[in-house]
Design a protein around this motif. Structure first.
Motif, short mmCIF file in Angstrom:
data_model
loop_
_atom_site.label_atom_id
_atom_site.label_comp_id
_atom_site.label_asym_id
_atom_site.label_seq_id
_atom_site.Cartn_x
_atom_site.Cartn_y
_atom_site.Cartn_z
N LEU A 108 12.96 3.32 7.31
CA LEU A 108 11.81 3.25 6.15
C LEU A 108 11.90 2.57 5.71
O LEU A 108 11.38 0.57 5.88
CB LEU A 108 13.77 3.30 5.24
N ILE A 109 10.53 2.52 5.16
CA ILE A 109 8.85 1.07 4.39
C ILE A 109 9.53 1.31 3.33
O ILE A 109 9.15 2.62 2.19
CB ILE A 109 8.39 1.86 5.30
N ILE A 110 9.39 -0.11 2.84
CA ILE A 110 9.33 -0.61 1.59
C ILE A 110 7.30 -0.71 1.10
O ILE A 110 7.43 -1.65 1.76
CB ILE A 110 9.93 -1.45 0.99
N THR A 111 7.41 -0.60 0.20
CA THR A 111 6.01 -1.37 0.17
C THR A 111 6.18 -1.98 -1.37
O THR A 111 5.08 -2.78 -1.90
CB THR A 111 5.08 -0.39 -0.40
N GLY A 112 6.94 -2.19 -2.31
CA GLY A 112 7.13 -2.41 -3.61
C GLY A 112 6.55 -1.44 -4.51
O GLY A 112 6.64 -1.96 -5.78
N TYR A 113 5.74 0.03 -4.31
CA TYR A 113 5.64 0.52 -5.01
C TYR A 113 6.43 1.56 -5.77
O TYR A 113 6.09 2.03 -7.28
CB TYR A 113 4.45 1.21 -5.01
N GLY A 114 7.40 1.23 -5.17
CA GLY A 114 8.95 2.20 -6.16
C GLY A 114 8.53 1.68 -7.59
O GLY A 114 9.68 2.15 -8.11
N ASN A 120 0.20 4.42 -13.86
CA ASN A 120 -0.53 5.04 -12.88
C ASN A 120 -0.92 3.85 -11.51
O ASN A 120 -1.46 4.45 -10.36
CB ASN A 120 -2.29 4.35 -13.14
N HIS A 121 -0.28 3.57 -11.42
CA HIS A 121 -0.14 2.04 -9.85
C HIS A 121 0.23 2.87 -8.92
O HIS A 121 0.69 3.01 -7.34
CB HIS A 121 0.90 0.77 -10.31
N TYR A 122 1.43 3.43 -9.40
CA TYR A 122 2.90 4.48 -8.42
C TYR A 122 2.31 6.01 -8.13
O TYR A 122 1.89 6.43 -7.36
CB TYR A 122 4.13 4.92 -9.15
N THR A 123 1.62 6.50 -9.03
CA THR A 123 0.60 8.14 -9.18
C THR A 123 -0.59 8.35 -8.76
O THR A 123 -0.80 9.30 -8.18
CB THR A 123 1.21 8.82 -10.57
N LEU A 124 -1.28 7.56 -9.06
CA LEU A 124 -3.15 7.14 -8.52
C LEU A 124 -3.37 6.80 -7.56
O LEU A 124 -4.52 7.06 -7.20
CB LEU A 124 -3.64 7.28 -10.67
N THR A 125 -2.59 5.53 -7.73
CA THR A 125 -3.86 3.96 -6.80
C THR A 125 -2.56 3.90 -5.91
O THR A 125 -2.26 2.43 -5.01
CB THR A 125 -4.33 3.05 -7.68
N PRO A 126 -1.30 4.51 -5.54
CA PRO A 126 -0.51 3.54 -4.71
C PRO A 126 -0.83 3.61 -2.85
O PRO A 126 -2.23 4.39 -2.74
CB PRO A 126 0.61 4.83 -4.23
N PRO A 127 -0.63 2.98 -2.34
CA PRO A 127 -1.16 3.00 -0.33
C PRO A 127 -0.37 4.40 -0.42
O PRO A 127 0.15 5.46 -0.17
CB PRO A 127 -0.76 1.77 0.16
N GLY A 128 -1.13 4.63 1.43
CA GLY A 128 -0.97 5.88 1.68
C GLY A 128 -0.90 5.06 3.47
O GLY A 128 -1.20 4.10 3.95
N LEU A 129 0.42 5.76 4.44
CA LEU A 129 0.02 6.06 5.34
C LEU A 129 -1.08 6.26 6.10
O LEU A 129 -1.82 7.47 6.22
CB LEU A 129 1.19 6.07 6.05
N SER A 130 -1.49 5.60 7.56
CA SER A 130 -2.48 6.01 8.98
C SER A 130 -1.80 7.56 8.80
O SER A 130 -1.13 7.01 9.50
CB SER A 130 -3.01 5.03 9.01
N ASP A 150 9.23 3.91 -0.25
CA ASP A 150 9.31 4.17 -1.79
C ASP A 150 7.63 4.62 -2.40
O ASP A 150 7.27 3.99 -3.59
CB ASP A 150 9.56 2.61 -2.22
N LEU A 151 6.84 5.23 -1.79
CA LEU A 151 6.09 5.74 -2.73
C LEU A 151 6.12 7.33 -2.92
O LEU A 151 6.81 7.81 -1.60
CB LEU A 151 4.55 5.83 -1.20
N ILE A 152 4.97 7.74 -3.58
CA ILE A 152 5.14 9.18 -4.16
C ILE A 152 4.69 10.24 -3.10
O ILE A 152 5.18 11.21 -3.05
CB ILE A 152 4.08 9.48 -5.84
N SER A 153 3.80 10.13 -1.99
CA SER A 153 3.35 11.16 -0.78
C SER A 153 3.34 9.81 -0.03
O SER A 153 2.78 8.42 0.00
CB SER A 153 2.31 11.49 -1.39
N ILE A 154 3.04 10.74 1.18
CA ILE A 154 2.25 9.74 2.27
C ILE A 154 1.01 9.74 2.13
O ILE A 154 0.14 8.33 2.83
CB ILE A 154 2.94 10.88 3.88
N SER A 155 0.94 10.35 1.64
CA SER A 155 -1.08 10.40 1.08
C SER A 155 -1.52 9.38 -0.09
O SER A 155 -0.89 10.28 -1.09
CB SER A 155 -1.24 11.40 0.76
N SER A 156 -2.33 8.21 -0.11
CA SER A 156 -2.98 7.72 -1.37
C SER A 156 -3.84 8.72 -1.80
O SER A 156 -4.55 9.91 -1.25
CB SER A 156 -3.34 7.17 -0.74
#
Length: 172
Positions: A108-114, A120-130, A150-156
């Protein structure tokens, strides 16, 4: 015990601020029907969800290919990156200081974005995984079966090409 899910509603945030969650009443007791029923319409990527290999591989496994025992995890590792990642960042191996643990089944990876859910930080500009993280995690956690975040997707949403690579690397 921590509840790791969110309830669906017409206001559930979707990737890229997409729309499409509909709850349509079919029968209603208050309208003298015998019961309450509704029709639901939403993407399988709405709210808390699991990406299966079939998401990026036409021959990949789907939910029906996993028995209930697959979803029982006894060895869970939590990595907290809160305050260490930024908007639109691609989270890479440099963000992790991971000890190998062959017993880890769920990471489980917690980024704080949850906590930014609904912005928009959650839906448009969240980080993603490499994509480079997939082989790293497989090497360090040989029993790893599932990854949660805790991201909306693995993909930013800000870097969709890398997001596609990450989906392929993690799911295939």
């Amino acid at each position: 015990m921590i509840f790791l899910s969110h309830f669906l509603s017409s206001n559930t945030p979707l990737y890229g601020n997409g729309g499409g969650i509909n709850f349509i009443p079919e029968k209603e007791i208050q309208k003298n029907d015998s019961c309450n029923t509704m029709n639901l319409s939403f993407s399988n990527h709405s709210g808390t969800h699991i990406d299966f290999p079939v998401h990026f591989d036409a021959n990949g496994k789907s939910l029906n290919d996993y028995g209930p025992e697959f979803w029982e995890f006894n060895h869970i590792k939590i990595v907290d990156l809160s305050g260490k990642v930024d908007d639109s960042q691609i989270i890479s191996k440099e963000n992790f200081d991971l000890d190998s643990d062959v017993n880890t089944e769920l990471l489980l990876i917690i980024t704080g974005y949850g906590i930014l859910r609904g912005t928009n930080h959650y839906t448009l500009t969240p980080p993603g995984l490499s994509s480079e993280l997939a082989p790293l995690f497989r090497k360090k956690f040989s029993n790893l079966r599932c990854l949660g975040m805790d991201l909306i997707s693995i993909s930013s949403y800000s870097n969709r090409p890398e997001g596609r690579k990450a989906h392929h690397a993690f799911l295939n």
